[in-house]
Design a protein around this motif. Structure first.
Motif, PDB file in Angstrom:
ATOM      1  N   GLU A  15       7.259   2.250 -23.437  1.00 26.06           N
ATOM      2  CA  GLU A  15       7.345   1.211 -22.015  1.00 26.06           C
ATOM      3  C   GLU A  15       6.579   1.662 -21.232  1.00 26.06           C
ATOM      4  N   ARG A  16       6.622   2.921 -21.091  1.00 24.52           N
ATOM      5  CA  ARG A  16       5.509   3.758 -20.117  1.00 24.52           C
ATOM      6  C   ARG A  16       4.147   3.391 -20.199  1.00 24.52           C
ATOM      7  N   ARG A  17       3.672   3.319 -21.699  1.00 21.58           N
ATOM      8  CA  ARG A  17       2.357   3.167 -21.982  1.00 21.58           C
ATOM      9  C   ARG A  17       2.017   1.850 -21.394  1.00 21.58           C
ATOM     10  N   LEU A  18       3.049   0.758 -21.739  1.00 18.86           N
ATOM     11  CA  LEU A  18       2.576  -0.568 -21.326  1.00 18.86           C
ATOM     12  C   LEU A  18       2.482  -0.519 -19.764  1.00 18.86           C
ATOM     13  N   VAL A  19       3.085   0.026 -18.912  1.00 15.78           N
ATOM     14  CA  VAL A  19       3.248   0.104 -17.465  1.00 15.78           C
ATOM     15  C   VAL A  19       1.812   0.453 -17.297  1.00 15.78           C
TER      16      VAL A  19
ATOM     17  N   LYS B 215       0.834  -1.091  -0.085  1.00 16.71           N
ATOM     18  CA  LYS B 215      -0.120  -0.110  -0.096  1.00 16.71           C
ATOM     19  C   LYS B 215       0.887   1.206   0.038  1.00 16.71           C
ATOM     20  N   ILE B 216       1.889   1.402  -0.865  1.00 16.99           N
ATOM     21  CA  ILE B 216       2.746   2.405  -1.187  1.00 16.99           C
ATOM     22  C   ILE B 216       2.890   3.018  -2.430  1.00 16.99           C
ATOM     23  N   LYS B 217       3.578   3.974  -2.560  1.00 18.54           N
ATOM     24  CA  LYS B 217       3.870   4.609  -4.000  1.00 18.54           C
ATOM     25  C   LYS B 217       5.246   4.191  -4.393  1.00 18.54           C
ATOM     26  N   ILE B 218       5.296   3.601  -5.630  1.00 18.12           N
ATOM     27  CA  ILE B 218       6.656   3.264  -6.114  1.00 18.12           C
ATOM     28  C   ILE B 218       6.890   4.118  -7.470  1.00 18.12           C
ATOM     29  N   VAL B 219       8.188   4.556  -7.448  1.00 16.04           N
ATOM     30  CA  VAL B 219       8.361   5.324  -8.510  1.00 16.04           C
ATOM     31  C   VAL B 219       9.607   4.289  -9.283  1.00 16.04           C
ATOM     32  N   MET B 220       9.327   4.325 -10.556  1.00 20.74           N
ATOM     33  CA  MET B 220      10.042   3.437 -11.326  1.00 20.74           C
ATOM     34  C   MET B 220      11.079   3.999 -11.913  1.00 20.74           C
ATOM     35  N   GLU B 221      12.071   3.305 -12.657  1.00 21.35           N
ATOM     36  CA  GLU B 221      13.205   3.890 -13.322  1.00 21.35           C
ATOM     37  C   GLU B 221      12.787   4.519 -14.711  1.00 21.35           C
TER      38      GLU B 221
ATOM     39  N   VAL C  60       4.791   6.531 -11.911  1.00 22.80           N
ATOM     40  CA  VAL C  60       4.762   6.275 -10.562  1.00 22.80           C
ATOM     41  C   VAL C  60       3.545   5.421 -10.609  1.00 22.80           C
ATOM     42  N   VAL C  61       3.794   4.468  -9.582  1.00 25.33           N
ATOM     43  CA  VAL C  61       2.444   3.531  -9.446  1.00 25.33           C
ATOM     44  C   VAL C  61       1.905   3.603  -7.965  1.00 25.33           C
ATOM     45  N   GLU C  62       0.889   4.097  -7.752  1.00 28.25           N
ATOM     46  CA  GLU C  62       0.480   4.448  -6.379  1.00 28.25           C
ATOM     47  C   GLU C  62      -0.699   3.790  -6.236  1.00 28.25           C
TER      48      GLU C  62
ATOM     49  N   SER D  23       2.815   9.708 -15.084  1.00 24.52           N
ATOM     50  CA  SER D  23       4.285   9.797 -15.508  1.00 24.52           C
ATOM     51  C   SER D  23       4.731  11.060 -14.737  1.00 24.52           C
ATOM     52  N   VAL D  24       5.897  11.189 -14.409  1.00 26.97           N
ATOM     53  CA  VAL D  24       6.487  12.356 -13.919  1.00 26.97           C
ATOM     54  C   VAL D  24       7.894  12.706 -14.443  1.00 26.97           C
ATOM     55  N   GLY D  25       8.450  14.020 -14.469  1.00 30.39           N
ATOM     56  CA  GLY D  25       9.714  14.235 -15.177  1.00 30.39           C
ATOM     57  C   GLY D  25       9.503  14.641 -16.476  1.00 30.39           C
ATOM     58  N   PHE D  26      10.893  14.970 -16.988  1.00 31.76           N
ATOM     59  CA  PHE D  26      11.072  15.268 -18.541  1.00 31.76           C
ATOM     60  C   PHE D  26      11.934  14.209 -19.139  1.00 31.76           C
ATOM     61  N   GLU D  27      11.684  14.136 -20.603  1.00 33.73           N
ATOM     62  CA  GLU D  27      12.463  13.300 -21.248  1.00 33.73           C
ATOM     63  C   GLU D  27      13.725  13.696 -21.374  1.00 33.73           C
ATOM     64  N   PRO D  28      14.648  12.907 -21.371  1.00 33.59           N
ATOM     65  CA  PRO D  28      14.848  11.218 -21.502  1.00 33.59           C
ATOM     66  C   PRO D  28      14.493  10.519 -19.857  1.00 33.59           C
ATOM     67  N   TYR D  29      14.229  11.483 -18.867  1.00 28.88           N
ATOM     68  CA  TYR D  29      14.179  10.904 -17.579  1.00 28.88           C
ATOM     69  C   TYR D  29      12.911  10.690 -16.920  1.00 28.88           C
TER      70      TYR D  29
END
Length: 86
Positions: free
Chosen positions: A25-29, A13-19, A53-55, A43-49
């Motif tokens: 790939e983000r779309r699949l997630v 029951k947490i928030k996970i920030v992925m690499e 976030v899965v919450e 999604s958070v951040g700017f390309e290419p980084y």
């Protein structure tokens, strides 16, 4: 990887920030996470980084209950109109 992250977020029951990952790939997630009822992803951040976030987010209501209350309200209106016409 998406299923593993989703299950981990659900059980803990947490928030996970992925690499950071590519857009496809983000779309699949996001698609995988949408299959889980109490999870949301964004999604958070700017390309290419840019990261996903899965919450865990407990739903405050169920769509089934909401549609059920609408159904009961419709049945009550219908019964009242039947009584008035009789």
């Amino acid at each position: 990887m998406a299923h593993r992250t989703a299950k981990s977020a659900l059980t803990k029951k947490i928030k996970i920030v992925m690499e950071p990952m590519f857009a496809f790939e983000r779309r699949l997630v996001h698609e995988v996470v949408s299959q889980y009822e109490d999870l949301k992803s964004y999604s958070v951040g700017f390309e290419p980084y840019r990261k996903v976030v899965v919450e865990y987010s407990e739903r405050k209501f169920s769509y089934d209950r909401r549609s059920d209350s609408k159904r009961r309200r419709y049945d009550n209106v219908r019964q009242n109109s039947d009584r008035q016409s009789a």
